[in-house]
Scaffold this active site. Structure first.
Site, mmCIF file in Angstrom:
data_model
loop_
_atom_site.group_PDB
_atom_site.id
_atom_site.type_symbol
_atom_site.label_atom_id
_atom_site.label_comp_id
_atom_site.label_asym_id
_atom_site.label_seq_id
_atom_site.Cartn_x
_atom_site.Cartn_y
_atom_site.Cartn_z
ATOM 1 N N GLU A 14 23.785 -1.542 8.302
ATOM 2 C CA GLU A 14 23.638 -1.461 6.841
ATOM 3 C C GLU A 14 22.494 -0.524 6.438
ATOM 4 O O GLU A 14 22.005 -0.591 5.316
ATOM 5 C CB GLU A 14 23.421 -2.847 6.232
ATOM 6 C CG GLU A 14 24.490 -3.886 6.548
ATOM 7 C CD GLU A 14 25.888 -3.561 5.996
ATOM 8 O OE1 GLU A 14 26.056 -2.531 5.302
ATOM 9 O OE2 GLU A 14 26.810 -4.337 6.293
ATOM 10 N N HIS A 64 18.775 -8.433 3.548
ATOM 11 C CA HIS A 64 20.163 -8.880 3.365
ATOM 12 C C HIS A 64 20.413 -10.105 4.228
ATOM 13 O O HIS A 64 19.961 -10.155 5.380
ATOM 14 C CB HIS A 64 21.122 -7.756 3.780
ATOM 15 C CG HIS A 64 22.534 -8.207 3.980
ATOM 16 N ND1 HIS A 64 23.309 -8.715 2.959
ATOM 17 C CD2 HIS A 64 23.323 -8.250 5.093
ATOM 18 C CE1 HIS A 64 24.505 -9.020 3.434
ATOM 19 N NE2 HIS A 64 24.537 -8.755 4.723
ATOM 20 N N HIS A 94 23.248 -13.884 4.631
ATOM 21 C CA HIS A 94 24.488 -14.546 4.243
ATOM 22 C C HIS A 94 24.150 -15.932 3.684
ATOM 23 O O HIS A 94 24.622 -16.950 4.201
ATOM 24 C CB HIS A 94 25.430 -14.628 5.448
ATOM 25 C CG HIS A 94 25.755 -13.284 6.041
ATOM 26 N ND1 HIS A 94 26.282 -13.109 7.300
ATOM 27 C CD2 HIS A 94 25.625 -12.015 5.515
ATOM 28 C CE1 HIS A 94 26.475 -11.809 7.528
ATOM 29 N NE2 HIS A 94 26.069 -11.131 6.472
ATOM 30 N N GLU A 113 13.233 -22.550 -13.228
ATOM 31 C CA GLU A 113 12.484 -21.418 -12.669
ATOM 32 C C GLU A 113 13.254 -20.099 -12.619
ATOM 33 O O GLU A 113 12.651 -19.032 -12.558
ATOM 34 C CB GLU A 113 12.071 -21.749 -11.227
ATOM 35 C CG GLU A 113 10.989 -22.772 -11.111
ATOM 36 C CD GLU A 113 9.614 -22.116 -11.251
ATOM 37 O OE1 GLU A 113 9.152 -21.557 -10.257
ATOM 38 O OE2 GLU A 113 9.041 -22.156 -12.350
ATOM 39 N N HIS A 152 30.459 -12.307 0.953
ATOM 40 C CA HIS A 152 29.692 -11.784 2.082
ATOM 41 C C HIS A 152 28.227 -12.250 2.092
ATOM 42 O O HIS A 152 27.791 -12.892 3.034
ATOM 43 C CB HIS A 152 29.763 -10.242 2.097
ATOM 44 C CG HIS A 152 29.056 -9.614 3.253
ATOM 45 N ND1 HIS A 152 29.546 -8.531 3.936
ATOM 46 C CD2 HIS A 152 27.860 -9.901 3.853
ATOM 47 C CE1 HIS A 152 28.710 -8.201 4.909
ATOM 48 N NE2 HIS A 152 27.677 -9.021 4.871
HETATM 49 O O1 2HA Z 1 24.078 -6.894 10.150
HETATM 50 O O2 2HA Z 1 25.097 -8.750 7.944
HETATM 51 O O3 2HA Z 1 26.456 -6.908 6.657
HETATM 52 C C1 2HA Z 1 25.202 -7.691 10.033
HETATM 53 C C2 2HA Z 1 25.544 -7.847 8.602
HETATM 54 C C3 2HA Z 1 26.423 -6.826 8.032
HETATM 55 ZN ZN ZN Z 2 26.050 -9.104 6.117
#
Ligand code: 2HA
Ligand code: ZN
Length: 272
Positions: A116, A139, A141, A169, A210
């Site tokens: 990414e 990033h 999940h 908040e 995602h």
């Molecule tokens: O790096 O989360 O979006 C693995 C991920 C791809």
């Molecule tokens: Zn991801």
């Protein structure tokens, strides 16, 4: 030269990625993080003129030429970072032409930067234009955020309003709201461009089905944004099938904004 493993910027990344794994937001190789570093600070630990390997890039990161980042490795597990940062993390410098990055340290055993990287670098470029103090893109999940993207409209105003209403908040932490992208193929420049486009307006970008991206001046800020959204999404999932007897009204959100001196994203609250 001091031992790089003792560097605060390495230790901080180890600590946060370990915590994110334990929160369940970074299963297997899920998630990635990049943090812009100060060249002088890095220079106390590494010879920054020494490039170990070079990675070509499919996009132009010329706006970041010469800048140094610590970045999680592609295919690497957040779970393993604290015990083995040298294999799972890398410190890279963007080449003068913005078309490649040079490895200064890490990715031992043949690793490379996260898939990414376009989303990270393009977001850094946009956020640095907005705020010279910007440093971190993260990033993950986050479980409840991902779940929410299945049952809530992905309209940014509606999505943000729901989150603001879940915890007092929220409006104070992310008055700018949350950008939302529909499901897209990940790990390429197209989603990088789309993410950075949202980062012009938002420090938080949800990827439908995602995960989520957060940007900030430091790891605490980027992480704090994501964990606040995740908490709100968790509350939403707990209550969304129940009759709602009371919520936080737009008028109350306006009062809150005034008291905490934040400016809610224009048009996201109904005018008084
Ligand atoms: O790096 O989360 O979006 C693995 C991920 C791809
Ligand atoms: Zn991801």
């Amino acid at each position: 030269m001091k031992d790089i493993l003792t560097a605060p910027f390495v230790q901080e990344v180890c600590k946060i990625t370990g915590n994110m794994y334990r929160l369940g937001w970074d299963e297997r190789n899920g998630g990635n993080l990049s943090c812009l570093l100060d060249e002088k600070e890095v220079g106390a630990y590494l010879d920054t003129s020494q490039t170990l390997r070079t990675f070509p890039m499919a996009f132009d990161a010329g706006a970041l030429a010469g800048k140094i980042f610590i970045v999680t490795g592609t295919g690497k597990y957040f779970r393993n970072i604290p015990d083995n940062p040298a294999e799972n993390l890398g410190i890279i410098r963007v080449a003068a032409d913005g078309r490649s990055v040079g490895l200064l340290w890490g990715y031992e055993g043949g690793g490379a930067p996260t898939s990414e990287l376009p989303a990270h670098f393009r977001s850094h470029i946009v956020r640095l234009e907005k705020d010279p103090g910007h440093r971190v893109v993260m990033h993950c999940h986050a479980t409840n955020v991902v779940a929410m993207t299945f049952i809530h409209p992905l309209d940014e105003r509606a999505f943000t309003r729901t989150l603001w209403q879940m915890c007092t908040e929220c409006l104070v932490v992310f008055p700018d709201g949350v950008g939302v992208l529909p499901w897209m193929l990940c790990g390429n420049d197209e989603i990088g461009v789309a993410t950075a486009e949202k980062m012009r307006e938002y420090r938080l970008v949800v990827w439908g089905q995602h995960g989520i991206f957060g940007a900030g001046k430091n790891i605490d800020e980027a992480f704090g944004l994501i964990e606040t959204v995740e908490k709100a999404a968790e509350i939403y999932l707990k209550i969304c099938r129940s009759p709602i007897l009371q919520s936080i009204t737009d008028e109350e959100l306006q009062i809150l904004a005034k008291a905490f001196q934040v400016t809610p994203k224009e048009g996201f609250l109904t005018a008084k």
